[in-house]
Design a protein around this motif. Structure first.
Motif, PDB file in Angstrom:
ATOM      1  N   UNK A  37      -7.080  19.626 -15.546  1.00 20.80           N
ATOM      2  CA  UNK A  37      -7.840  19.167 -14.387  1.00 20.80           C
ATOM      3  C   UNK A  37      -6.974  18.305 -13.478  1.00 20.80           C
ATOM      4  N   UNK A  38      -7.398  18.209 -12.212  1.00 17.25           N
ATOM      5  CA  UNK A  38      -6.655  17.406 -11.249  1.00 17.25           C
ATOM      6  C   UNK A  38      -6.886  15.923 -11.478  1.00 17.25           C
ATOM      7  N   UNK A  39      -8.140  15.557 -11.792  1.00 14.11           N
ATOM      8  CA  UNK A  39      -8.490  14.138 -11.911  1.00 14.11           C
ATOM      9  C   UNK A  39      -9.608  13.967 -12.924  1.00 14.11           C
ATOM     10  N   UNK A  40      -9.803  12.718 -13.325  1.00  9.47           N
ATOM     11  CA  UNK A  40     -10.968  12.319 -14.101  1.00  9.47           C
ATOM     12  C   UNK A  40     -11.743  11.327 -13.245  1.00  9.47           C
ATOM     13  N   UNK A  41     -13.076  11.466 -13.213  1.00  8.40           N
ATOM     14  CA  UNK A  41     -13.918  10.622 -12.359  1.00  8.40           C
ATOM     15  C   UNK A  41     -14.895   9.848 -13.232  1.00  8.40           C
ATOM     16  N   UNK A  42     -14.871   8.497 -13.104  1.00 10.39           N
ATOM     17  CA  UNK A  42     -15.629   7.646 -14.008  1.00 10.39           C
ATOM     18  C   UNK A  42     -16.266   6.491 -13.230  1.00 10.39           C
ATOM     19  N   UNK A  43     -17.114   5.743 -13.919  1.00 12.48           N
ATOM     20  CA  UNK A  43     -17.711   4.544 -13.344  1.00 12.48           C
ATOM     21  C   UNK A  43     -16.665   3.439 -13.245  1.00 12.48           C
ATOM     22  N   UNK A  44     -16.742   2.587 -12.209  1.00 12.25           N
ATOM     23  CA  UNK A  44     -15.698   1.572 -12.035  1.00 12.25           C
ATOM     24  C   UNK A  44     -15.640   0.551 -13.161  1.00 12.25           C
ATOM     25  N   UNK A  45     -16.769   0.320 -13.822  1.00 14.44           N
ATOM     26  CA  UNK A  45     -16.768  -0.644 -14.923  1.00 14.44           C
ATOM     27  C   UNK A  45     -16.064  -0.114 -16.163  1.00 14.44           C
ATOM     28  N   UNK A  46     -15.710   1.169 -16.169  1.00 10.45           N
ATOM     29  CA  UNK A  46     -14.990   1.758 -17.302  1.00 10.45           C
ATOM     30  C   UNK A  46     -13.475   1.794 -17.063  1.00 10.45           C
ATOM     31  N   UNK A  47     -13.043   1.234 -15.958  1.00 13.30           N
ATOM     32  CA  UNK A  47     -11.613   1.141 -15.664  1.00 13.30           C
ATOM     33  C   UNK A  47     -11.017  -0.082 -16.362  1.00 13.30           C
ATOM     34  N   UNK A  48      -9.705  -0.098 -16.575  1.00 14.04           N
ATOM     35  CA  UNK A  48      -8.761   0.985 -16.315  1.00 14.04           C
ATOM     36  C   UNK A  48      -8.853   2.079 -17.368  1.00 14.04           C
ATOM     37  N   UNK A  49      -8.425   3.280 -16.963  1.00 19.73           N
ATOM     38  CA  UNK A  49      -8.422   4.443 -17.839  1.00 19.73           C
ATOM     39  C   UNK A  49      -6.989   4.922 -17.989  1.00 19.73           C
ATOM     40  N   UNK A  50      -6.579   5.149 -19.203  1.00 17.90           N
ATOM     41  CA  UNK A  50      -5.236   5.672 -19.439  1.00 17.90           C
ATOM     42  C   UNK A  50      -5.299   7.190 -19.409  1.00 17.90           C
ATOM     43  N   UNK A  51      -5.040   7.761 -18.240  1.00 17.45           N
ATOM     44  CA  UNK A  51      -5.100   9.207 -18.073  1.00 17.45           C
ATOM     45  C   UNK A  51      -3.757   9.832 -18.421  1.00 17.45           C
ATOM     46  N   UNK A  52      -3.760  11.070 -18.879  1.00 17.18           N
ATOM     47  CA  UNK A  52      -2.495  11.752 -19.158  1.00 17.18           C
ATOM     48  C   UNK A  52      -1.659  11.919 -17.896  1.00 17.18           C
ATOM     49  N   UNK A  53      -0.390  12.153 -18.072  1.00 16.54           N
ATOM     50  CA  UNK A  53       0.498  12.386 -16.930  1.00 16.54           C
ATOM     51  C   UNK A  53      -0.023  13.556 -16.102  1.00 16.54           C
ATOM     52  N   UNK A  54      -0.025  13.381 -14.796  1.00 16.38           N
ATOM     53  CA  UNK A  54      -0.468  14.440 -13.898  1.00 16.38           C
ATOM     54  C   UNK A  54      -1.946  14.442 -13.612  1.00 16.38           C
ATOM     55  N   UNK A  55      -2.717  13.562 -14.252  1.00 17.83           N
ATOM     56  CA  UNK A  55      -4.159  13.470 -14.014  1.00 17.83           C
ATOM     57  C   UNK A  55      -4.452  12.186 -13.253  1.00 17.83           C
ATOM     58  N   UNK A  56      -5.053  12.319 -12.073  1.00 16.00           N
ATOM     59  CA  UNK A  56      -5.410  11.144 -11.283  1.00 16.00           C
ATOM     60  C   UNK A  56      -6.720  10.541 -11.786  1.00 16.00           C
ATOM     61  N   UNK A  57      -6.938   9.284 -11.460  1.00 19.58           N
ATOM     62  CA  UNK A  57      -8.155   8.579 -11.863  1.00 19.58           C
ATOM     63  C   UNK A  57      -8.978   8.283 -10.616  1.00 19.58           C
TER      64      UNK A  57
END
Length: 226
Positions: A37-57
């Motif tokens: 996938x291009x990105x992962x989309x989450x609620x702001x209170x669940x940040x920060x998110x450690x996404x894999x390389x190449x995946x935007x948050x």
């Protein structure tokens, strides 16, 4: 027909249920990498998110109702950016839209744009959720025009939480005609099959918000299919 990999690179793999835990969000981020996938989309209170390389948050803002003061939306977006969000998906104030107060809609979008730097060392992409299923065609057009004037990068159909429904081919096509090739169009809400995803892409969507990404991708041809 686009391949599985090509469609995956249009997807924001999404987890926005209010009961989602940090562990579940981390798992979804990892799955986004697995699925391409291009990105992962989450609620702001669940940040920060450690996404894999190449995946935007991506993080949402003013979600899901949009009924927040502009300065609150801006503060929420600024905090998300400080927590390493690469993209912000903000919801417009639908009450302002229904009242035809599009100058104020533009101002609230601009308030968020101002805390999401569009250029520089770490540019942040801004998507504007207009909740298209709850709007008339004229309101959809006016919202898209306000978003463009305010400097948004994308217009987006839906939160996926409004009782009026989610994305439609008609709304995506209308949004694409309105913004031309100047902005992206994200189709989100109720897209659960490969056929539905392809219909949105054909209508002009350049990003898809999906929570059931794997099921959608499993309905597409593999990249090595002849």
């Amino acid at each position: 027909m686009p391949s599985r990999r090509e469609v995956a690179r249009l997807v924001d793999h999404t987890l926005l249920t209010p009961e989602a835990t940090h562990r579940q969000v981390a798992d979804v981020a990892a799955e986004a990498g697995e699925l391409g996938a291009f990105a992962v989309c989450v609620s702001p209170s669940r940040l920060p998110v450690e996404a894999p390389a190449g995946v935007r948050v991506a993080a949402v803002c003013g979600f899901p109702t949009g009924a927040h003061a502009p300065e609150i939306k801006a503060a929420e977006a600024a905090r998300a950016v400080s927590d390493d969000a690469d993209e912000i998906d903000m919801v417009v104030d639908l009450g302002l839209v229904r009242e035809g107060r599009f100058a104020e809609v533009e101002r609230e979008i601009r308030a968020v744009r101002d805390v999401c730097p569009p250029a520089g060392e770490r540019p942040v992409l801004l998507k504007v959720i207009i909740e298209s299923a709850a709007l008339t065609d004229a309101e959809i057009v006016a919202c898209c025009e306000a978003a463009e004037r305010a400097g948004a990068d994308f217009v987006k159909t839906s939160t996926g939480f409004h009782p009026a429904g989610g994305a439609s081919v008609h709304a995506v096509a209308l949004m694409r005609r309105t913004v031309g090739d100047r902005l992206g169009v994200k189709a989100s809400g109720g897209i659960r099959t490969a056929e539905a995803a392809l219909a949105m892409i054909d209508a002009g969507a350049t990003r898809l918000g999906l929570s059931g990404t794997r099921a959608v991708l499993d309905g597409l041809p593999d990249d090595d299919a002849s």
